[in-house]
Design an enzyme around this catalytic site. Structure first.
Site, mmCIF file in Angstrom:
data_model
loop_
_atom_site.group_PDB
_atom_site.id
_atom_site.type_symbol
_atom_site.label_atom_id
_atom_site.label_comp_id
_atom_site.label_asym_id
_atom_site.label_seq_id
_atom_site.Cartn_x
_atom_site.Cartn_y
_atom_site.Cartn_z
ATOM 1 N N PHE A 251 56.041 -84.892 -74.797
ATOM 2 C CA PHE A 251 55.437 -85.175 -73.493
ATOM 3 C C PHE A 251 54.750 -86.533 -73.440
ATOM 4 O O PHE A 251 53.876 -86.778 -72.626
ATOM 5 C CB PHE A 251 54.516 -84.041 -73.025
ATOM 6 N N ALA A 254 57.464 -91.958 -71.487
ATOM 7 C CA ALA A 254 57.146 -92.754 -70.297
ATOM 8 C C ALA A 254 58.424 -92.971 -69.494
ATOM 9 O O ALA A 254 59.516 -93.018 -70.049
ATOM 10 C CB ALA A 254 56.537 -94.088 -70.702
ATOM 11 N N CYS A 262 56.889 -77.146 -60.433
ATOM 12 C CA CYS A 262 55.658 -76.632 -61.055
ATOM 13 C C CYS A 262 54.565 -77.680 -61.221
ATOM 14 O O CYS A 262 53.530 -77.597 -60.572
ATOM 15 C CB CYS A 262 55.996 -76.011 -62.396
ATOM 16 N N LYS A 265 52.948 -79.411 -57.943
ATOM 17 C CA LYS A 265 52.207 -78.510 -57.050
ATOM 18 C C LYS A 265 51.052 -77.831 -57.772
ATOM 19 O O LYS A 265 50.014 -77.549 -57.171
ATOM 20 C CB LYS A 265 53.133 -77.500 -56.380
HETATM 21 C C1 UGA Z 1 56.726 -76.852 -66.717
HETATM 22 C C2 UGA Z 1 56.020 -76.483 -68.035
HETATM 23 O O1 UGA Z 1 56.498 -77.325 -69.075
HETATM 24 C C3 UGA Z 1 56.277 -75.014 -68.400
HETATM 25 O O2 UGA Z 1 55.574 -74.667 -69.576
HETATM 26 C C4 UGA Z 1 55.814 -74.149 -67.227
HETATM 27 O O3 UGA Z 1 56.053 -72.770 -67.477
HETATM 28 C C5 UGA Z 1 56.567 -74.551 -65.972
HETATM 29 O O4 UGA Z 1 56.314 -75.956 -65.684
HETATM 30 C C6 UGA Z 1 56.083 -73.700 -64.853
HETATM 31 O O5 UGA Z 1 54.907 -73.787 -64.480
HETATM 32 O O6 UGA Z 1 56.831 -72.823 -64.407
HETATM 33 P P1 UGA Z 1 59.257 -77.448 -66.074
HETATM 34 O O7 UGA Z 1 58.759 -77.704 -64.697
HETATM 35 O O8 UGA Z 1 60.481 -76.639 -66.261
HETATM 36 O O9 UGA Z 1 58.116 -76.706 -66.959
HETATM 37 O O10 UGA Z 1 59.542 -78.858 -66.724
HETATM 38 P P2 UGA Z 1 58.958 -79.744 -67.909
HETATM 39 O O11 UGA Z 1 59.849 -79.670 -69.061
HETATM 40 O O12 UGA Z 1 57.526 -79.485 -68.121
HETATM 41 O O13 UGA Z 1 59.125 -81.191 -67.262
HETATM 42 C C7 UGA Z 1 58.412 -81.526 -66.072
HETATM 43 C C8 UGA Z 1 58.678 -82.954 -65.662
HETATM 44 O O14 UGA Z 1 58.050 -83.846 -66.577
HETATM 45 C C9 UGA Z 1 60.139 -83.353 -65.611
HETATM 46 O O15 UGA Z 1 60.371 -84.092 -64.427
HETATM 47 C C10 UGA Z 1 60.307 -84.236 -66.837
HETATM 48 O O16 UGA Z 1 61.318 -85.199 -66.674
HETATM 49 C C11 UGA Z 1 58.934 -84.872 -66.925
HETATM 50 N N1 UGA Z 1 58.590 -85.364 -68.274
HETATM 51 C C12 UGA Z 1 58.521 -84.499 -69.324
HETATM 52 C C13 UGA Z 1 58.311 -86.701 -68.467
HETATM 53 O O17 UGA Z 1 58.350 -87.514 -67.519
HETATM 54 N N2 UGA Z 1 57.975 -87.141 -69.715
HETATM 55 C C14 UGA Z 1 57.915 -86.297 -70.784
HETATM 56 O O18 UGA Z 1 57.597 -86.767 -71.892
HETATM 57 C C15 UGA Z 1 58.183 -84.945 -70.578
#
Ligand code: UGA
Length: 436
Positions: A251, A254, A262, A265
């Site tokens: 996470f 960049a 999720c 919001k």
């Molecule tokens: C997120 C959480 O990671 C889950 O643990 C949670 O259950 C879920 O929301 C939820 O509340 O239901 P998700 O929305 O599936 O899961 O996606 P993520 O993998 O968290 O990624 C979210 C966003 O962050 C994506 O647009 C991704 O591209 C971005 N991201 C992620 C970055 O820009 N940089 C990173 O290093 C990691």
């Protein structure tokens, strides 16, 4: 155990199928007849790796069925509520209409000793507000937040890294927690942490986790902004600080930032709830987290403009990606699609491709040009921007081959996911986010 799952969206459909796959007898209930028709045929109504298989297996085994009829919940030992809590239309708060409706419609079918397990992401205090209605039927309300990631939803549901149960005080709560332990028996047996707590903590665990993840992403994107004016490289910075086990590299990617149904919001709803509680200042930083995140979309569009000498007007721009992240067809608050829309607004001729999300994107933004085939989409491009780090672009797109298709070898890496050296070696002008 007999289980019902109310709400069959990303959360509920996966939960229902996953629970059937570990041996429970499950009925999934949703008000949307189209969703139910598709699920009943064993067809996943959205793209989620592994879902199709466990759905089909569950239906074939007779352990899993779907219906629009709430009375089918009658007799289940645990009723999971996994309906949506979207952002309200006129503010930042979460809209609890669906949660309230689901619980109210379920009440007539509840019996003594049953459990209602809320899984939806809700503002802290929601469970305490719902509990008296549930208790009046002889059932017990617990809050059992879900931490699944889209793209890994099946795996995360069957084998989560922790389980959390917010229960009422006393014997009633202890009994409910032991029933949930039985529901999740394979995870519990292998030693997955199972945290039993009160309602408020369980609700907060969920939003705190998402707020932390969002903050981590915006932190590294803030560093990218500083890197941009100093000539530093944010990816090396992330690698270096990520070696510190207290920080960790995950996470710290960049790029164009977070989106989806999720994180955006949830941080807004958290701010709104904190303000209602008179503690808005405690999470005031989440507004900045949100602002940093949205600025990166502008920055990505601006990079394309700069790369093309100051204007994208009437230029062919190929946008690689539309989903908010790879392994998903979800375009809710997708930064990828937002960047495409911005470029279109600046007068570019935008062509978008994506391995899974084109149909969804087209429905919301019919004004943009969509092409299924990646190579076809690249043809005659003046610039290419990668906005979703699918393997199809990150690993499988050879810069030499891509160079043979385009008109201008300009690539903007909105996810810092390409091998910059390889693209430069193939004569491309490469622009990363927060990289020299
Ligand atoms: C997120 C959480 O990671 C889950 O643990 C949670 O259950 C879920 O929301 C939820 O509340 O239901 P998700 O929305 O599936 O899961 O996606 P993520 O993998 O968290 O990624 C979210 C966003 O962050 C994506 O647009 C991704 O591209 C971005 N991201 C992620 C970055 O820009 N940089 C990173 O290093 C990691």
């Amino acid at each position: 155990m007999r289980l019902s799952v109310i709400g069959c969206g990303y959360l509920g459909a996966v939960h229902a199928a996953a629970m059937a796959s570990i041996g429970h007898e499950v009925v999934g209930i949703d008000v949307d007849p189209r969703k139910i028709a598709s699920l009943s045929k064993g067809e996943a109504p959205f793209f989620e790796p592994g879902l199709q298989e466990i759905l089909a297996d569950g239906i074939a085994s007779g352990n899993l069925r779907f219906t629009t009829d709430m009375s089918a919940a009658r007799g289940a030992k645990v009723h999971f509520v996994g309906v949506g809590t979207p952002q309200v239309k006129d503010g930042y708060a979460a809209d609890l209409t669906y949660v309230n409706a689901a619980v109210d419609e379920l009440l007539p079918y509840l019996a003594e000793g049953e459990i209602v397990a809320g899984k939806s992401t809700v503002p802290v205090g929601t469970a305490a507000g719902l509990a008296p209605r549930v208790t009046a039927t002889g059932a017990t309300l617990v809050w059992n937040p879900e931490f699944l990631r889209e793209g890994w939803a099946v795996q995360d549901t069957i084998d989560p890294d922790r389980l959390v149960a917010g229960v009422p005080a006393g014997e009633e709560g202890e009994t409910a927690a032991s029933v949930l332990r039985e529901v999740y028996h394979p995870s519990v047996a292998k030693g997955t942490p199972f945290i039993v707590t009160d309602y408020a903590t369980a609700e907060l665990v969920k939003v705190a986790a998402n707020a932390f993840l969002a903050t981590k992403i915006s932190f590294i994107n803030a560093m990218a902004e500083i890197a941009e004016v100093t000539g530093a490289d944010v990816t090396q910075l992330a690698d270096a600080i990520g070696h510190d086990a207290r920080i960790g590299r995950r996470f710290l990617g960049a790029g164009i930032g977070f989106g989806g149904g999720c994180l955006p919001k949830d941080i807004r709803a958290f701010s709104a709830r904190a303000e209602e509680l008179g503690r808005g200042e405690s999470v005031a930083f989440l507004r900045q987290v949100d602002e940093i995140n949205l600025r990166r979309r502008d920055r990505a569009a601006q990079l394309v403009v700069e790369a093309l000498g100051g204007s994208v007007f009437k230029k062919n721009i190929t946008v690689l990606g539309a989903a908010f992240k790879p392994h998903s067809d979800d375009i809710r608050d997708s930064p990828a699609l937002d960047v495409a829309v911005r470029l279109h607004g600046l007068g570019a001729w935008v062509t978008i491709t994506d391995p899974a999300a084109i149909a969804n994107a087209q429905r919301v933004h019919p004004q943009l040009n969509y092409v299924e085939d990646r190579d076809e989409a690249l043809r005659e491009a003046d610039a290419v921007i990668v906005v979703t780090e699918w393997d199809e672009y990150r690993r499988e797109l050879d810069p030499q081959h891509a160079g043979s298709l385009v008109r201008g070898k300009v690539v903007v890496d909105g996810r810092n996911c390409l091998d910059a050296g390889a693209w430069r070696a193939a004569d491309w002008e490469y622009f990363g986010m927060g990289r020299p």
